[in-house]
Design a protein around this motif. Structure first.
Motif, short mmCIF file in Angstrom:
data_model
loop_
_atom_site.label_atom_id
_atom_site.label_comp_id
_atom_site.label_asym_id
_atom_site.label_seq_id
_atom_site.Cartn_x
_atom_site.Cartn_y
_atom_site.Cartn_z
N LEU A 96 8.25 -15.81 43.48
CA LEU A 96 9.62 -16.28 43.25
C LEU A 96 10.62 -15.44 44.02
CD1 LEU A 96 9.75 -17.11 39.44
CD2 LEU A 96 10.28 -18.67 41.32
N GLU A 280 4.81 -25.20 40.56
CA GLU A 280 5.65 -24.30 41.35
C GLU A 280 6.70 -25.08 42.13
OE1 GLU A 280 2.93 -22.15 43.75
OE2 GLU A 280 2.06 -21.05 42.06
N LYS A 284 10.75 -24.72 41.64
CA LYS A 284 11.69 -24.40 42.73
C LYS A 284 12.77 -25.47 42.86
CE LYS A 284 8.42 -21.62 45.42
NZ LYS A 284 7.59 -21.54 46.65
#
Length: 292
Positions: A96, A280, A284
């Motif tokens: 991240l 993921e 995002k």
């Protein structure tokens, strides 16, 4: 949800601790081959990281903080699963940070112990982790997490490299799933995105502080990523939560993923690289939209 019966199933399916380690190693190699970096064991170029501790209303919270070496970035609070802070969670945070966030991985058990208690999920299963963490976990009700969230946000907003003009995100796994909703409810002026991955206890009908009952205090976009086996056990929960979010005028995506409980975490017996990559990407996208 990750409970004793789930852990017993994992222990039966899996393998000795050595076999499980071999599997996670294979997963790491596969991730590297595909360009993913989930299972690296050292700091990444372009990042700076450190262990931290600071005061809360309940004691001294410790954690792991990682951020890009340069610039100011939106902060993220990462709530681990039942096995707590460990390398699998630190690696999620590093990824991240590479994407442009300042990430704090919280030790949820700081009221009782400091730092890492289990190297990975294999150690958690082998060492009777559920029984060990039970008393610690029992203290983590909505009120405790909301007190923690208030202190965490205050600390983050005083750190160099954190952009206070942008919202804060929070994500949680397993028991950390509901913590994200309570975090958003505790500090709605700052927490603008919350993601729960295979979270347990998001709908607690008899508890007035159930995550789905505090959405009226939330001013954040939500991603509620449900494990397929959790959904099979409680199929009405996703609808109950989605209906509550709609009633509270909260933008929430509630969806069942093609993965079992734990699919997002590289050291989990249920880790699924394909489903994790989707999670993921969705995370995002949530942060890009909500933390701008």
């Amino acid at each position: 949800m990750c409970d004793e019966s789930k852990l017993a199933d994992w222990a039966k399916q899996t393998l000795s601790r050595r076999q499980f380690g071999a599997l996670t190693g294979a997963a790491a190699l596969a991730a590297c081959a595909s360009g993913e970096t989930e299972s690296v064991a050292q700091p990444m170029a372009g990042l700076k990281e450190r262990g931290v501790n600071f005061a809360t209303a309940d004691g001294t919270l410790d954690g792991f903080f990682v951020q890009p070496e340069e610039g100011d970035h939106p902060a993220v609070i990462l709530w681990p699963d039942i096995a707590g802070i460990r390398e699998a969670k630190r690696n999620i945070a590093r990824k991240l940070a590479l994407a442009g966030h300042a990430v704090l991985v919280v030790n949820p058990y700081y009221r009782d112990v400091t730092g890492e208690q289990f190297a990975d999920f294999a150690a958690f299963i082998a060492d009777g982790g559920f029984q060990k963490v039970g008393p610690w976990r029992g203290k983590l009700n909505a009120e405790a997490i909301m007190r923690d969230a208030t202190a965490i946000v205050d600390w983050l907003d005083r750190q160099e490299g954190v952009n206070q003009a942008q919202g804060i995100g929070t994500q949680g796994y397993c028991m950390g799933g509901p913590f994200t909703v309570w975090t958003a409810a505790a500090v709605p002026a700052r927490v603008k995105a919350a993601a729960s991955f295979h979270g347990g206890g998001l709908v607690r009908p008899d508890n007035p502080m159930s995550p789905h009952k505090v959405l009226g205090k939330v001013d954040a976009d939500l991603l509620i990523a449900v494990a397929q086996d959790d959904d099979a056990k409680a199929p009405a929960d996703k609808t109950t939560f989605a209906d509550a979010a709609k009633a509270a005028d909260v933008d929430a995506v509630v969806t069942v993923y093609p993965g079992d409980h734990g699919w997002m975490v590289s050291d989990s017996p249920s880790y699924d690289a394909t489903a994790a990559a989707r999670g993921e990407a969705d995370l995002k996208a949530l942060y890009a939209k909500a933390l701008a």
